[in-house]
Design a protein around this motif. Structure first.
Motif, PDB file in Angstrom:
ATOM      1  N   ALA A  66      15.515   3.770  -5.207  1.00  0.00           N
ATOM      2  CA  ALA A  66      14.718   4.071  -6.397  1.00  0.00           C
ATOM      3  C   ALA A  66      14.166   5.497  -6.336  1.00  0.00           C
ATOM      4  O   ALA A  66      14.138   6.218  -7.339  1.00  0.00           O
ATOM      5  CB  ALA A  66      13.576   3.057  -6.515  1.00  0.00           C
ATOM      6  N   THR A  67      13.760   5.923  -5.124  1.00  0.00           N
ATOM      7  CA  THR A  67      13.217   7.283  -4.966  1.00  0.00           C
ATOM      8  C   THR A  67      14.304   8.319  -5.241  1.00  0.00           C
ATOM      9  O   THR A  67      14.081   9.319  -5.932  1.00  0.00           O
ATOM     10  CB  THR A  67      12.634   7.457  -3.543  1.00  0.00           C
ATOM     11  N   GLY A 116      17.000   7.810  -7.057  1.00  0.00           N
ATOM     12  CA  GLY A 116      17.360   7.710  -8.474  1.00  0.00           C
ATOM     13  C   GLY A 116      16.375   8.463  -9.357  1.00  0.00           C
ATOM     14  O   GLY A 116      16.790   9.179 -10.283  1.00  0.00           O
ATOM     15  N   GLN A 117      15.099   8.330  -9.052  1.00  0.00           N
ATOM     16  CA  GLN A 117      14.091   9.021  -9.864  1.00  0.00           C
ATOM     17  C   GLN A 117      14.195  10.545  -9.707  1.00  0.00           C
ATOM     18  O   GLN A 117      14.141  11.294 -10.686  1.00  0.00           O
ATOM     19  CB  GLN A 117      12.687   8.547  -9.464  1.00  0.00           C
ATOM     20  N   PHE A 118      14.395  10.980  -8.470  1.00  0.00           N
ATOM     21  CA  PHE A 118      14.492  12.425  -8.222  1.00  0.00           C
ATOM     22  C   PHE A 118      15.700  13.019  -8.953  1.00  0.00           C
ATOM     23  O   PHE A 118      15.637  14.096  -9.545  1.00  0.00           O
ATOM     24  CB  PHE A 118      14.597  12.675  -6.713  1.00  0.00           C
ATOM     25  N   ARG A 119      16.772  12.261  -8.937  1.00  0.00           N
ATOM     26  CA  ARG A 119      18.002  12.678  -9.629  1.00  0.00           C
ATOM     27  C   ARG A 119      17.768  12.733 -11.135  1.00  0.00           C
ATOM     28  O   ARG A 119      18.164  13.685 -11.812  1.00  0.00           O
ATOM     29  CB  ARG A 119      19.080  11.647  -9.344  1.00  0.00           C
ATOM     30  N   ALA A 120      17.105  11.685 -11.651  1.00  0.00           N
ATOM     31  CA  ALA A 120      16.856  11.610 -13.101  1.00  0.00           C
ATOM     32  C   ALA A 120      15.967  12.760 -13.561  1.00  0.00           C
ATOM     33  O   ALA A 120      16.064  13.229 -14.698  1.00  0.00           O
ATOM     34  CB  ALA A 120      16.199  10.268 -13.434  1.00  0.00           C
ATOM     35  N   GLU A 121      15.113  13.232 -12.659  1.00  0.00           N
ATOM     36  CA  GLU A 121      14.219  14.357 -13.000  1.00  0.00           C
ATOM     37  C   GLU A 121      14.923  15.704 -12.862  1.00  0.00           C
ATOM     38  O   GLU A 121      14.304  16.751 -13.021  1.00  0.00           O
ATOM     39  CB  GLU A 121      12.994  14.344 -12.075  1.00  0.00           C
ATOM     40  N   ALA A 180       9.292   7.776   0.678  1.00  0.00           N
ATOM     41  CA  ALA A 180       9.848   6.615  -0.037  1.00  0.00           C
ATOM     42  C   ALA A 180       9.309   5.345   0.608  1.00  0.00           C
ATOM     43  O   ALA A 180       9.216   5.275   1.831  1.00  0.00           O
ATOM     44  CB  ALA A 180      11.370   6.620   0.057  1.00  0.00           C
ATOM     45  N   GLY A 204      12.214   1.147  -0.932  1.00  0.00           N
ATOM     46  CA  GLY A 204      12.364   1.879  -2.191  1.00  0.00           C
ATOM     47  C   GLY A 204      13.143   3.164  -2.073  1.00  0.00           C
ATOM     48  O   GLY A 204      12.943   4.098  -2.858  1.00  0.00           O
TER      49      GLY A 204
END
Ligand code: ATR
Length: 281
Positions: A46-47, A49-54, A39, A43
């Motif tokens: 954000a890192t 959040g993106q991993f969770r969203a994926e 990360a 960030g």
């Protein structure tokens, strides 16, 4: 699709967590993958959040983001709350749960090393995040008296305030040069280095007479062979020397069990890593 997990830090390429969790998954037949994510320093959220969203299911957090993870979690376990640091995130039902498995990992490793914690006098060096993470689990394991020494008085005093209702004896300023004259609580059965001094191959200045017969010197860092702290401990009469490799594997096992509901066998994984690590001789 296998369930996804990751360790996030900065830097991260050195991390042994992917190898450890891959070994646990193979051993227990879990369908999962475990990655290492770098990360940016600004960030972390954000890192995550993106991993969770994926669709990621959980993350381990390493330097320098453990405190930020503590702030980010929606809900904290009591041990994480006390530590003010999180090394394990679980993403369940729209909520981010933060835990800290470092202290439990240390306690298990100390038990593996044959320590009788219930009667042990323990000296913990440092009052930063690494030290905070292990206080409650050490006391829960029955440690009879826990002494904490730190170089900077203000940090030690804050530490004492935060853990005021626990059985902690704090020695502010003791790790500064010449600071030991009032620290008469020696000798100790276990001396744990939770300062970051080993990362620059330094050691806090420790006096003679700290180590009781049969005592253990434990450096929380790993992969650095005989650190300055361990060399000093050997010269001052510590009987057993240990680095943090066992703690690393045990904290991972604790996170793995939290996520997957199954406890892996740590011994073969520790042996595998030990074979690829500089010796403590
Ligand atoms: P971590 O998350 O690894 O614990 P930290 O929160 O920055 O990192 O805390 C580092 C700890 O190591 C502190 O207790 C620090 O002491 P100060 O409070 O006096 O700064 C301690 N430390 C680092 N280098 C040290 C050294 N050379 N001698 C003694 N203590 C040291």
């Amino acid at each position: 699709m296998p369930d996804r997990y990751a360790v996030v830090g900065h830097p991260i390429s050195h991390s042994k967590s992917p190898a450890i969790h891959a070994a646990f998954a193979a051993q227990t037949g879990q369908d999962m993958i475990y990655e290492a994510l770098l990360a940016p320093l600004d960030g972390f959220a954000a890192t995550v959040g993106q991993f969770r969203a994926e669709g990621g299911r959980g993350m381990n957090i390493t330097v320098p983001f453990k405190e930020e993870a503590w702030r980010l979690a929606d809900r904290l376990t009591e041990r994480a709350s006390l530590a003010r640091a999180v090394n394990t995130l679980s993403f369940n039902a729209g909520e981010v749960q933060g835990d800290n498995t470092d202290g439990a990992g240390l306690v298990r490793d100390l038990e593996t090393l044959g320590c009788r914690l219930a009667t042990a006098r323990v000296l913990l060096l440092g009052a930063g995040g690494a030290a905070r993470g292990v206080v409650a689990p050490l006391l829960e394991s029955g440690v009879s008296r826990l002494f904490v020494a730190n170089r900077t008085s203000s940090r030690a005093e804050q530490f004492l305030e935060d853990f005021a209702d626990m059985l902690v004896y704090c020695m502010p300023g003791v790790l500064a040069a010449g600071g030991w004259q009032d620290a008469a609580a020696a000798p100790y059965d276990i001396v744990i280095n939770a300062t970051s001094a080993s990362l620059t191959d330094e050691t806090p200045p420790l006096p003679d007479g700290l180590y009781a017969p049969g005592s253990l010197a434990y450096d929380m860092v790993y992969g650095r062979g005989l650190t300055a702290f361990l060399k000093q401990a050997r010269a001052q009469g510590a009987t057993t020397l240990a680095d943090g490799l066992g703690m690393l594997v045990e904290q991972a096992a604790e996170a793995f069990e939290l996520w997957r509901g199954v406890r892996p066998d740590t011994a073969p994984v520790r042996d595998m890593l030990r074979a690829a690590t500089p010796p403590l001789a």
